[in-house]
Design an enzyme around this catalytic site. Structure first.
Site: not given
Ligand code: ARG
Length: 619
Positions: A169, A172, A175
């Site tokens: 993905k 964005h 991130h």
């Molecule tokens: N991968 C998730 C996203 O892109 C963010 C993860 C955040 N960390 C967690 N422990 N939930 O939305």
């Protein structure tokens, strides 16, 4: 000077008179504290309060009343009865100037103090250099530098989870910010003596991996995968989604069924499915590592949603059921958190599969079992405020001590809009960095003459580009949204990362350009009393505040505190050049000024490194 390393720090206050110890102060870390104590002792005696209370009532930062003020006290805050203005006058009349404080004035209830410039400069600059010298092994951060306070977190462990992109993905803005702010947070905790575990929690599990596998069989290429897994998997993902859409219109769902089967096999531990998925994951991580390295960022652990053991989740779910935290509705398990104003959340779907929050719960339990952390920080966008709050609450309701009293912390941040380049919306971290470096290169080329002098323009543009992106991101308070503006952030003028790097380069060049000036081995021999100009004092004064600035950043988790400081310092320096020449002046004066600039350079470098920037010596 940078080679001097002494294990026991000499007392930066040198021969200044002894002062009482005051709770909450730390003159060994921040020399300015000694000057505040010197004020507090005398003021307390006149107004009949504890030295400690008076100490806490002293403000730093200049009050603009036509006089140059270093420290001030608004007397009204002590609620002494009677008129604050009269009390202030009384204190001023009784105050005796000494080796710490040279003047006191009083106006409308405000007491204003000027420190003894010469002694102040000696103490502050001496302190900056009494710390073990920076190891300058960039990337990485020297936690022994001025401003640190390793006692605070000594023996404690913190996990900082940040960046956490999703495989296949786009990367964005959420991130990007998590990466930048998270890396800073990790450095900051190290500065305060914590053992920090930097963790990346990849979004690498879910139905989409079935789809990705099907897509890869149809549209994938081994070559493209090895060359750039992140980009290739994304392309494949887009294509297979298109296939699926087209089929839907035609009334079939072949792709979807195939994908579901793959994911089912994957979840059941089928070796072939697992091998393919592992390759996707490993190659993506490899690629990410390169990009993070470019940003001076490294991780101790690449975890991910896929790494959470099914056992951890089923156990967690049983606990939730036993403790009555969840109830069943139409086959799904739901935690009702409305009591806590946190709505309801599903923890297991009716088909029995787990979801994002279940994996987070399982992951947190595993992390505690493995690391026994004292604290765990999640650096995630504000859009996920509810998710994080629900997930923390569930853990707390499960009775885990490690989930109570703020030991789990969500560091959130606002949105970024307009993240695009001329080529369109950016999808990957690498694109963002490329675009920044490219725009930087264009800016650099504007000045042909200067450009010709740059030794390694590509590298310079790259580091400046990174600095630009990071400073734009950390310049304002975290919760604020901002617009991604490549042009603005890479400008040489204005409060940009480039400007900060330029300030550092200029400071670094002073010593290079004055090889004739030799700094004495014993730095206390430098005649700091020659630094009499207001501009010089302004710089010393700012430098003295750095330890406090770092503490504020630590208390508030705000990188902007450090960025704001860096800009103030850079501005003070840029307005001081003309008045504080190092060349063609008496050698003792030149030496004192060079000492000041070296100190400013070192503190600016420390601040930049804390912000994860690599300070440049030339550009
Ligand atoms: N991968 C998730 C996203 O892109 C963010 C993860 C955040 N960390 C967690 N422990 N939930 O939305």
């Amino acid at each position: 000077m940078s080679s001097s390393s002494s294990s026991s720090s000499p007392n930066p206050l040198g021969s200044l008179p002894q002062l009482p110890t005051v709770e909450g102060s730390n003159p060994q870390r921040a020399a300015v504290d000694a000057f505040k104590i010197a004020v507090a002792v005398q003021v307390a005696a006149v107004i009949g309060k504890d030295v400690k209370d008076v100490y806490l009532g002293i403000d730093t930062g200049k009050v603009n009343l036509g006089t140059k003020i270093d420290l001030s006290i608004a007397v009204a805050r002590f609620r002494l009865g009677g008129k604050p203005a009269e009390w202030a006058d009384k204190v001023a009349a009784a105050f005796v100037a000494n080796e710490y404080i040279s003047t006191v004035t009083s106006a409308n209830g405000l007491l204003m103090f000027q420190v003894n410039h010469a002694n102040f400069a000696k103490a502050v600059l001496g302190q900056i250099h009494s710390y073990p010298s920076p190891t300058s092994d960039i990337p990485g951060y020297d936690s022994n530098a001025y401003g640190c306070n390793p006692v605070v977190g000594k023996g404690k462990k913190v996990i900082v989870e940040f960046s956490s992109p999703n495989i296949a993905k786009p990367f964005h803005a959420g991130h990007l910010r998590s990466t930048i702010i998270g890396a800073f947070t990790a450095n900051l905790y190290e500065t305060f003596g914590w053992e920090v575990i930097r963790m990346n929690y990849l979004g690498d599990w879910g139905k989409q991996f079935g789809l990705l596998a099907v897509g890869f069989k149809r549209h994938g290429s081994e070559e493209a995968l090895t060359a750039d897994a992140i980009k290739h998997l994304f392309d494949v993902y887009v294509k297979v989604n298109q296939d699926m859409e087209a089929e839907k219109l035609a009334g079939s769902q072949e792709t979807e069924d195939e994908a579901r089967l793959f994911f089912k096999n994957l979840e059941e531990g089928d070796a072939t499915s697992h091998a393919l998925w592992s390759r996707f994951r490993d190659l993506s991580i490899e690629r990410y590592k390169e990009t993070y390295a470019r940003l001076n960022i490294h991780y101790d652990v690449y975890s991910g949603e896929s790494q959470v053991a099914t056992k951890s989740m089923t156990e967690a779910i049983s606990t939730l059921q036993e403790m009555g935290v969840v109830g069943e509705k139409d086959g799904a398990l739901i935690a009702d958190l409305t009591k806590y104003k946190l709505e309801k959340t599903v923890v297991r779907k009716k088909d029995g599969t787990t979801i994002y929050i279940t994996r987070d719960i399982g992951a947190a339990k595993e992390r505690y079992a493995k690391y026994k952390f004292d604290k765990m920080i999640y650096v995630v966008a504000s859009q996920q405020n509810l998710h994080l709050a629900q997930f923390f609450k569930v853990l707390e309701l499960m009775g885990y001590e490690w989930a109570k009293d703020g030991r789990l912390e969500h560091i959130n941040f606002g949105m970024v809009t307009g993240m695009s380049t001329r080529r369109g919306t950016v999808k990957f971290l690498n694109d963002i960095l490329e675009a920044a470096a490219e725009t930087m290169m264009e800016q650099m080329r504007r000045n042909e003459a200067k450009f010709a002098l740059i030794e390694n323009p590509e590298r310079c543009a790259d580091v400046l580009g990174m600095s630009a992106v990071k400073i734009q991101d950390m310049g304002a308070k975290r919760h604020l949204d901002y617009t991604f503006d490549l042009k603005k952030m890479t400008a040489f003028e204005g409060d940009t990362g480039v400007y900060l790097q330029y300030a550092h380069v200029r400071l670094a060049s002073v010593q290079r350009k004055n090889p004739n000036i030799v700094m004495p081995e014993d730095i206390s021999l430098v005649k700091t009393e020659l630094l009499v100009e207001d501009k010089a004092h302004d710089i010393v004064y700012l430098l003295s505040l750095y330890p406090d600035v770092v503490s504020t950043a630590y208390k508030t988790n705000e990188p902007s505190a450090i960025v704001t400081f860096a800009f103030k310092l850079a501005h003070a320096i840029s307005s001081a050049w003309d008045g504080l020449r190092v060349q063609n002046v008496e050698v003792e004066l030149g030496t004192a000024r060079l000492y000041l600039f070296i100190s400013a350079r070192d503190v600016l470098a420390t601040a930049l490194k804390l912000l994860t920037l690599e300070p440049l010596d030339r550009m």
